[in-house]
Motif scaffolding. Structure first.
Motif, mmCIF file in Angstrom:
data_model
loop_
_atom_site.group_PDB
_atom_site.id
_atom_site.type_symbol
_atom_site.label_atom_id
_atom_site.label_comp_id
_atom_site.label_asym_id
_atom_site.label_seq_id
_atom_site.Cartn_x
_atom_site.Cartn_y
_atom_site.Cartn_z
ATOM 1 N N UNK A 394 0.998 -1.442 0.271
ATOM 2 C CA UNK A 394 -0.447 0.019 -0.098
ATOM 3 C C UNK A 394 0.939 0.911 0.244
ATOM 4 N N UNK A 395 0.255 2.429 0.222
ATOM 5 C CA UNK A 395 0.767 3.860 0.624
ATOM 6 C C UNK A 395 1.959 3.718 1.596
ATOM 7 N N UNK A 396 2.284 2.390 2.950
ATOM 8 C CA UNK A 396 3.146 2.986 3.452
ATOM 9 C C UNK A 396 4.329 1.530 3.390
ATOM 10 N N UNK A 397 3.798 0.302 3.096
ATOM 11 C CA UNK A 397 4.367 -0.521 3.664
ATOM 12 C C UNK A 397 4.291 -1.924 2.407
ATOM 13 N N UNK A 398 5.442 -2.552 2.795
ATOM 14 C CA UNK A 398 4.942 -4.527 0.965
ATOM 15 C C UNK A 398 4.686 -4.972 2.535
ATOM 16 N N UNK A 399 4.851 -5.914 2.069
ATOM 17 C CA UNK A 399 3.949 -7.122 3.200
ATOM 18 C C UNK A 399 4.213 -8.431 1.446
ATOM 19 N N UNK A 400 5.218 -9.281 2.305
ATOM 20 C CA UNK A 400 4.971 -11.058 2.062
ATOM 21 C C UNK A 400 4.719 -11.938 3.420
ATOM 22 N N UNK A 401 3.823 -13.128 2.947
ATOM 23 C CA UNK A 401 3.609 -14.368 3.784
ATOM 24 C C UNK A 401 3.844 -15.054 2.724
ATOM 25 N N UNK A 402 5.357 -15.989 3.317
ATOM 26 C CA UNK A 402 6.544 -15.956 2.848
ATOM 27 C C UNK A 402 6.122 -18.108 3.085
ATOM 28 N N UNK A 403 5.734 -19.264 2.349
ATOM 29 C CA UNK A 403 5.441 -20.264 3.531
ATOM 30 C C UNK A 403 7.256 -20.939 2.928
ATOM 31 N N UNK A 404 6.738 -22.049 4.514
ATOM 32 C CA UNK A 404 8.773 -23.106 4.163
ATOM 33 C C UNK A 404 8.325 -23.957 3.554
ATOM 34 N N UNK A 405 7.813 -24.588 2.412
ATOM 35 C CA UNK A 405 7.649 -25.517 1.979
ATOM 36 C C UNK A 405 6.326 -24.792 0.736
ATOM 37 N N UNK A 406 6.933 -23.295 0.609
ATOM 38 C CA UNK A 406 6.317 -23.727 -0.795
ATOM 39 C C UNK A 406 6.650 -21.729 -1.776
ATOM 40 N N UNK A 407 6.249 -21.372 -2.461
ATOM 41 C CA UNK A 407 6.352 -19.767 -2.608
ATOM 42 C C UNK A 407 8.260 -20.081 -3.087
ATOM 43 N N UNK A 408 8.217 -20.922 -3.628
ATOM 44 C CA UNK A 408 10.346 -21.514 -3.825
ATOM 45 C C UNK A 408 10.729 -21.291 -3.081
ATOM 46 N N UNK A 409 10.657 -21.624 -1.913
ATOM 47 C CA UNK A 409 11.254 -21.478 -0.784
ATOM 48 C C UNK A 409 12.088 -22.490 -0.705
#
Length: 609
Positions: A394-409
């Motif tokens: 948004x206008x203030x922050x970037x957020x990402x929820x990254x699973x430890x067994x997905x999203x290319x982790x």
């Protein structure tokens, strides 16, 4: 007369010593990577030593004195080789020394004289301390008598300076006994050694200095371009007897990295590559490697003319230099491939912006990044290792929820820690050209290793009797439709010529002995009987027919039902009878199978378990 004879013997001995190949050396190879320390203006440097010592491999004791800023690298997979005989190993350590340093270092029974000239020089173009040149250390070099060949040294300079290699000078205090051999030439600008082949078999030692010079355009004539620094390079060349064949050494093939190529490594990233060789005359005995600590080498295979090996390195938290060379060469019985070197470049990462949070739990990592810190970064271009995982902002922050067994982790091991890694980075279409800066932000969650403490423990498998109890098996034979599983019995369609005649059979035969029938079980047992899978008739229809059929004495019996039963009390257990045999004698001297791997071999019996 006697004194004159002794003098002649002495002169002959000295002549042989001076003309013959060198028998003693400081090492089979040595390089020193030097990093000036900003903390005291470059008056001291961090020196990273890589030395090749002959077997037996010396230990690392004595390299670091008490109170010194020094550490040794005892790797889990040491670098070693068998050629040249009697073999060799690599020893690596780092120590803080003055920027201008000379001294003798003792490694076991081997002594190495080292001269470093890296006096603090602040560069006018950057205002930073000058960085001396880096030189990759190849495995011990090999050649054949009367077979000329070239040896290239791989050099790098972080400041972009020109690197020159020259022979070390005794007058300048750079070596103690550094004889220049007439059969070894040096192209200083290319850092290339040439062996003319005009040398007897033996082992020879070469002492060089690598210097960095400020690049000068070719259109300018500079009378004197003094080097900014000088670091030592020591090499060994083993010349072996030739069989008059000077070609046919192993050559690189496939996707083997090119000489001097650079692989960029982010924090906690793993880099991996495979080297391939082809050798027509002799099989490859080994791939000799000299590289950074904890470089993994796996999968060495040598079949006929082909050989290969895979190398991998994981960047964990370390105190090594930013540039790390890996040199390798294939050795056969009498030949050696060119020594090829690859460089690992540990990319320097800036400090995370203020307000950045990366939280780790058992299932995911959560990134919160202030947008104000991402100046001129196109947020729509940011993505994780997997583009399918959302990155919201948004206008203030970037957020990402990254699973430890997905999203290319990815998962890597760092010592006793397990590290989960991902990367937030700018990704642009190949067709798009932009002058906006791009972001590369490595993310890592570390799970520390836990050491188990307490009394000793033992793991044992329970015995079969402890699981199933004492299991008993027995066999019962019935006329069709009269056994305990009448609803499951099915008749076999028998050809007339294969019908058997039975005389005087009772309606039930209970055989608790195996004198005439023997069975083999291959698994656990269920008390519930099931029918043989080899039949095809409908069980309900046929069992009804069998129930109304009567048999007179002397009539023809087409089929008997044999039941294999057990007293196992475990619910859900199953028994599979794979083989049954019959015999006309109680000692089973001659047998005949009637059930083989689930298939009925004769037509008299219908087996039910």
């Amino acid at each position: 007369m006697l004194e004159k004879f002794k003098l002649n013997i002495l002169l002959q001995g000295l002549t042989l010593f001076l003309l013959g190949p060198a028998c003693q050396a400081s090492s089979l190879g040595l390089t020193v990577s030097v990093v000036p320390l900003d903390s005291n203006g470059g008056n001291t440097v961090e020196a990273y030593f890589s030395a090749i010592a002959p077997n037996p491999c010396p230990n690392l004791s004595g390299l670091c004195a008490v109170g010194e800023n020094c550490r040794v690298y005892a790797t889990s997979q040491p670098f070693s080789g068998t050629k040249p005989s009697p073999g060799w190993c690599v020893r690596q350590w780092q120590k803080t020394v003055p920027s201008n340093f000379t001294g003798t270092i003792k490694l076991g029974s081997t002594e190495m004289y080292v001269s470093i000239k890296a006096g603090p020089i602040v560069r006018a173009n950057s205002g930073r301390l000058n960085q001396p040149a880096f030189v990759a250390l190849p495995p011990p070099l090999r050649a054949l008598v009367n077979c000329p060949r070239n040896f290239y040294l791989s050099v790098k300079d972080l400041d972009g300076d020109k690197v020159r290699c020259r022979f070390a000078s005794h007058k300048q205090g750079e070596c103690l006994t550094c004889t220049q051999h007439s059969f070894i030439k040096l192209d200083e600008g290319k850092c290339m050694l040439t062996f003319t082949g005009e040398a007897p078999a033996g082992q020879y030692f070469i002492y060089l200095m690598a210097e960095d010079l400020i690049p000068v355009p070719m259109i300018r004539h500079v009378t004197e371009n003094k080097p900014l620094s000088s670091v030592p390079v020591q090499l060994s060349l083993t010349v072996e007897e030739s069989n008059s064949i000077c070609t046919g050494e192993p050559v690189t093939t496939g996707e083997t990295p090119k000489m001097g190529s650079t692989l960029f490594v982010l924090p906690y990233q793993e880099v991996q590559f495979t080297v391939n060789f082809m050798s027509q005359l002799e099989s490859v005995l080994e791939v000799a490697v000299v590289g950074p600590p904890e470089l993994y080498r796996v999968g060495f295979t040598s079949i006929a003319s082909q050989a290969m090996m895979t190398m991998a390195w994981i960047r964990t938290e370390n105190q090594l230099t930013r540039l790390l060379p890996i040199c390798f060469a294939a050795n056969s019985k009498s030949l050696q491939s060119e020594a090829r070197c690859v460089w690992l470049f540990q990319k320097e990462m800036t400090t995370l912006p203020a307000g950045t949070e990366l939280k780790c739990d058992n299932a995911k990592m959560t990134l919160v990044l202030p947008v104000s810190s991402l100046t001129n970064i196109n947020l729509a271009e940011l993505q994780l290792n997997s583009p399918t995982c959302p990155v919201t902002y948004n206008s203030t922050h970037l957020t990402a929820h990254i699973p430890l067994n997905g999203c290319g982790t990815k998962t890597v091991q760092s010592g006793s820690e397990l590290v989960y890694t991902n990367t937030l980075q700018s990704v642009r279409p190949y067709t798009k050209v932009s002058r906006l800066p791009s972001l590369i932000l490595p993310l890592a969650c570390r799970i520390p290793g836990v050491q188990a403490k307490g009394p000793l423990y033992n793991v044992s498998m329970p015995k079969e009797v402890e699981i199933f109890g004492v299991v008993r098996y027995w066999i019962e034979i019935y006329l069709p439709g009269q056994g305990p599983a009448t609803q499951s019995t099915r008749s076999l369609r028998l050809l007339p010529q294969r019908l058997r005649r039975g005389a005087g059979l009772p309606s039930k035969i209970n055989t608790t002995s195996t004198s005439s029938i023997n069975s083999t079980s291959t698994s656990s047992i269920n008390r519930t009987s099931t029918s043989s899978p080899s039949t095809t008739s409908s069980p309900n229809t046929h069992s009804s027919t069998l129930a109304t059929t009567s048999y007179a004495i002397g009539s023809k019996i087409n089929q008997l039902d044999i039941y294999v039963l057990s007293n196992c009390s475990i619910g859900g257990a199953q028994m599979i009878v794979s083989n049954c045999i019959t015999s006309n004698t109680s000692d089973f001297a001659e047998t005949m199978p009637f059930l083989n791997q689930g298939l009925v071999a004769i037509d008299l019996f219908h087996v039910i378990v």
